[in-house]
Design a protein around this motif. Structure first.
Motif, PDB file in Angstrom:
ATOM      1  N   TYR B  35       0.758   7.418   4.219  1.00  0.00           N
ATOM      2  CA  TYR B  35       1.390   8.683   3.913  1.00  0.00           C
ATOM      3  C   TYR B  35       2.084   8.556   2.555  1.00  0.00           C
ATOM      4  CZ  TYR B  35       1.004   9.899   8.874  1.00  0.00           C
ATOM      5  OH  TYR B  35       0.534  10.170  10.140  1.00  0.00           O
ATOM      6  N   ARG B  36       2.229   9.689   1.885  1.00  0.00           N
ATOM      7  CA  ARG B  36       3.114   9.762   0.737  1.00  0.00           C
ATOM      8  C   ARG B  36       4.216  10.762   1.037  1.00  0.00           C
ATOM      9  NH1 ARG B  36       0.522  11.998  -4.716  1.00  0.00           N
ATOM     10  NH2 ARG B  36       2.710  12.402  -5.141  1.00  0.00           N
ATOM     11  N   PHE B  90       4.250   5.279   2.539  1.00  0.00           N
ATOM     12  CA  PHE B  90       4.480   4.621   3.816  1.00  0.00           C
ATOM     13  C   PHE B  90       3.162   4.313   4.499  1.00  0.00           C
ATOM     14  CE2 PHE B  90       8.962   4.681   4.335  1.00  0.00           C
ATOM     15  CZ  PHE B  90       9.418   5.797   3.664  1.00  0.00           C
ATOM     16  N   CYS B  91       3.099   3.103   5.029  1.00  0.00           N
ATOM     17  CA  CYS B  91       2.018   2.719   5.906  1.00  0.00           C
ATOM     18  C   CYS B  91       2.534   2.813   7.347  1.00  0.00           C
ATOM     19  CB  CYS B  91       1.591   1.289   5.588  1.00  0.00           C
ATOM     20  SG  CYS B  91       0.241   0.673   6.604  1.00  0.00           S
ATOM     21  N   ALA B  92       1.670   3.188   8.258  1.00  0.00           N
ATOM     22  CA  ALA B  92       2.067   3.304   9.659  1.00  0.00           C
ATOM     23  C   ALA B  92       0.927   2.854  10.550  1.00  0.00           C
ATOM     24  CB  ALA B  92       2.456   4.741   9.997  1.00  0.00           C
ATOM     25  N   SER B  93       1.275   2.424  11.744  1.00  0.00           N
ATOM     26  CA  SER B  93       0.233   2.017  12.694  1.00  0.00           C
ATOM     27  C   SER B  93       0.636   2.420  14.100  1.00  0.00           C
ATOM     28  CB  SER B  93      -0.004   0.503  12.630  1.00  0.00           C
ATOM     29  OG  SER B  93       1.074  -0.206  13.211  1.00  0.00           O
ATOM     30  N   SER B  94      -0.367   2.528  14.951  1.00  0.00           N
ATOM     31  CA  SER B  94      -0.097   2.753  16.366  1.00  0.00           C
ATOM     32  C   SER B  94      -1.198   2.107  17.178  1.00  0.00           C
ATOM     33  CB  SER B  94       0.019   4.240  16.694  1.00  0.00           C
ATOM     34  OG  SER B  94      -1.218   4.885  16.534  1.00  0.00           O
ATOM     35  N   LEU B  95      -0.927   1.956  18.463  1.00  0.00           N
ATOM     36  CA  LEU B  95      -1.819   1.197  19.336  1.00  0.00           C
ATOM     37  C   LEU B  95      -3.226   1.771  19.318  1.00  0.00           C
ATOM     38  CD1 LEU B  95      -1.968  -1.115  21.362  1.00  0.00           C
ATOM     39  CD2 LEU B  95      -1.358   0.523  23.155  1.00  0.00           C
ATOM     40  N   SER B  96      -3.307   3.075  19.535  1.00  0.00           N
ATOM     41  CA  SER B  96      -4.605   3.745  19.525  1.00  0.00           C
ATOM     42  C   SER B  96      -4.344   5.234  19.620  1.00  0.00           C
ATOM     43  CB  SER B  96      -5.456   3.294  20.713  1.00  0.00           C
ATOM     44  OG  SER B  96      -4.836   3.675  21.924  1.00  0.00           O
ATOM     45  N   PHE B 104       4.477   3.231  14.199  1.00  0.00           N
ATOM     46  CA  PHE B 104       5.402   2.278  13.595  1.00  0.00           C
ATOM     47  C   PHE B 104       5.231   2.368  12.076  1.00  0.00           C
ATOM     48  CE2 PHE B 104       6.881  -0.320  17.180  1.00  0.00           C
ATOM     49  CZ  PHE B 104       6.020   0.114  18.166  1.00  0.00           C
ATOM     50  N   PHE B 105       6.332   2.497  11.369  1.00  0.00           N
ATOM     51  CA  PHE B 105       6.278   2.669   9.920  1.00  0.00           C
ATOM     52  C   PHE B 105       6.753   1.413   9.201  1.00  0.00           C
ATOM     53  CE2 PHE B 105       5.338   7.092   8.867  1.00  0.00           C
ATOM     54  CZ  PHE B 105       5.400   7.695  10.110  1.00  0.00           C
ATOM     55  N   GLY B 106       6.135   1.167   8.053  1.00  0.00           N
ATOM     56  CA  GLY B 106       6.659   0.171   7.140  1.00  0.00           C
ATOM     57  C   GLY B 106       7.892   0.709   6.429  1.00  0.00           C
ATOM     58  N   SER B 107       8.509  -0.127   5.590  1.00  0.00           N
ATOM     59  CA  SER B 107       9.751   0.251   4.913  1.00  0.00           C
ATOM     60  C   SER B 107       9.518   1.071   3.656  1.00  0.00           C
ATOM     61  CB  SER B 107      10.554  -1.000   4.559  1.00  0.00           C
ATOM     62  OG  SER B 107      10.910  -1.688   5.733  1.00  0.00           O
ATOM     63  N   GLY B 108       8.278   1.201   3.254  1.00  0.00           N
ATOM     64  CA  GLY B 108       7.966   2.066   2.121  1.00  0.00           C
ATOM     65  C   GLY B 108       7.755   1.307   0.820  1.00  0.00           C
ATOM     66  N   THR B 109       6.987   1.925  -0.064  1.00  0.00           N
ATOM     67  CA  THR B 109       6.751   1.422  -1.420  1.00  0.00           C
ATOM     68  C   THR B 109       7.034   2.548  -2.388  1.00  0.00           C
ATOM     69  OG1 THR B 109       5.055  -0.164  -0.734  1.00  0.00           O
ATOM     70  CG2 THR B 109       5.029   0.557  -3.039  1.00  0.00           C
ATOM     71  N   GLN B 110       8.014   2.356  -3.249  1.00  0.00           N
ATOM     72  CA  GLN B 110       8.339   3.363  -4.252  1.00  0.00           C
ATOM     73  C   GLN B 110       7.521   3.076  -5.502  1.00  0.00           C
ATOM     74  OE1 GLN B 110      10.624   6.206  -4.132  1.00  0.00           O
ATOM     75  NE2 GLN B 110       9.258   6.565  -5.863  1.00  0.00           N
ATOM     76  N   LEU B 111       6.600   3.964  -5.805  1.00  0.00           N
ATOM     77  CA  LEU B 111       5.699   3.790  -6.943  1.00  0.00           C
ATOM     78  C   LEU B 111       6.073   4.753  -8.055  1.00  0.00           C
ATOM     79  CD1 LEU B 111       3.111   2.723  -8.332  1.00  0.00           C
ATOM     80  CD2 LEU B 111       1.859   4.521  -7.121  1.00  0.00           C
ATOM     81  N   SER B 112       6.179   4.217  -9.261  1.00  0.00           N
ATOM     82  CA  SER B 112       6.384   5.042 -10.453  1.00  0.00           C
ATOM     83  C   SER B 112       5.239   4.787 -11.417  1.00  0.00           C
ATOM     84  CB  SER B 112       7.708   4.709 -11.128  1.00  0.00           C
ATOM     85  OG  SER B 112       8.789   5.037 -10.292  1.00  0.00           O
TER      86      SER B 112
END
Lengths: 114, 114
Positions: B35-36, B90-96, B104-112
């Protein structure tokens, strides 16, 4: 297509006061509905979800939400807000078959005054 | 500890310089998604993956690529970044069944992108 509207961009409440965050969704059938919270600098954490059954769902951290089909709403509530509840809150809906995608609202930022 | 790990946390780059944001989960989840997050727009899905070698476009896939060669990893690739890709990812994952299960989300990546 599914969509979510969170009409309040920013809300400020006093610590100890009650809270209600609004969420309206658009989807043809019974949706799956979620509330996520994002603390500063963190990813999102699931607060609660509604799939079916009892329209009042309880979540973590003392939050609850009520599904009202007639109003296409899924408002989040908490009887007494704590300073640690300051965060951004996202409502999300899922329902598009085959896409398995969540559609998020634009978020409501909650500020808590001492 | 169950988690989704994204790297890097912050990234500044220049237009046209290829970059990869990594995402890894240790929960044996089938579903992963990128996601963004942009102010006032909430989270928008870029790509998702139902399982190894199975990926599909989300709502805003233009300018992005993904791959899912292993179950645990789901890197996001920007072949030729442009300033309009400056965002919080944000990256996220779930069982199925991604929508029906807890994400479940990651902590994020701030890209410039300059």
């Amino acid at each position: 297509a599914q969509s979510v509207t969170q009409p309040d961009i920013h809300i400020t409440v006093s610590e100890g006061a009650s809270l209600e965050l609004r969420c309206n969704y658009s989807y043809g059938a019974t949706p799956y509905l979620f509330w996520y919270v994002q603390s500063p600098g963190q990813g999102l954490q699931l607060l609660l979800k509604y799939f079916s059954g009892d329209t009042l769902v309880q979540g973590i951290k003392g939050f609850e939400a009520e599904f009202k089909r007639s109003q296409s709403s899924f408002n989040l509530r908490k009887p007494s807000v704590h300073w640690s509840d300051a965060a951004e809150y996202f409502c999300a809906v899922a329902g598009d078959t085959g896409r398995r995608a969540l559609t998020f609202g634009s978020g409501t930022r909650l500020q808590v005054q001492p | 500890e169950a988690q989704v790990t994204q790297n890097p946390r912050y990234l500044i780059t220049v237009t046209g310089k290829k970059l990869t944001v990594t995402c890894s989960q240790n929960m044996n989840h089938e579903y992963m998604s990128w996601y963004r997050q942009d102010p006032g727009l909430g989270l928008r899905q870029i790509y998702y993956s139902m399982n190894v070698e199975v990926t599909d476009k989300g709502d805003v896939p233009e300018g992005y690529k993904v791959s899912r060669k292993e179950k645990r990893n789901f890197p996001l690739i920007l072949e030729s970044p442009s300033p309009n890709q400056t965002s919080l990812y944000f990256c996220a994952s779930s069982l199925s069944l991604g929508t029906a299960q807890k994400l479940f989300f990651g902590s994020g990546t701030q890209l410039s992108v300059l």
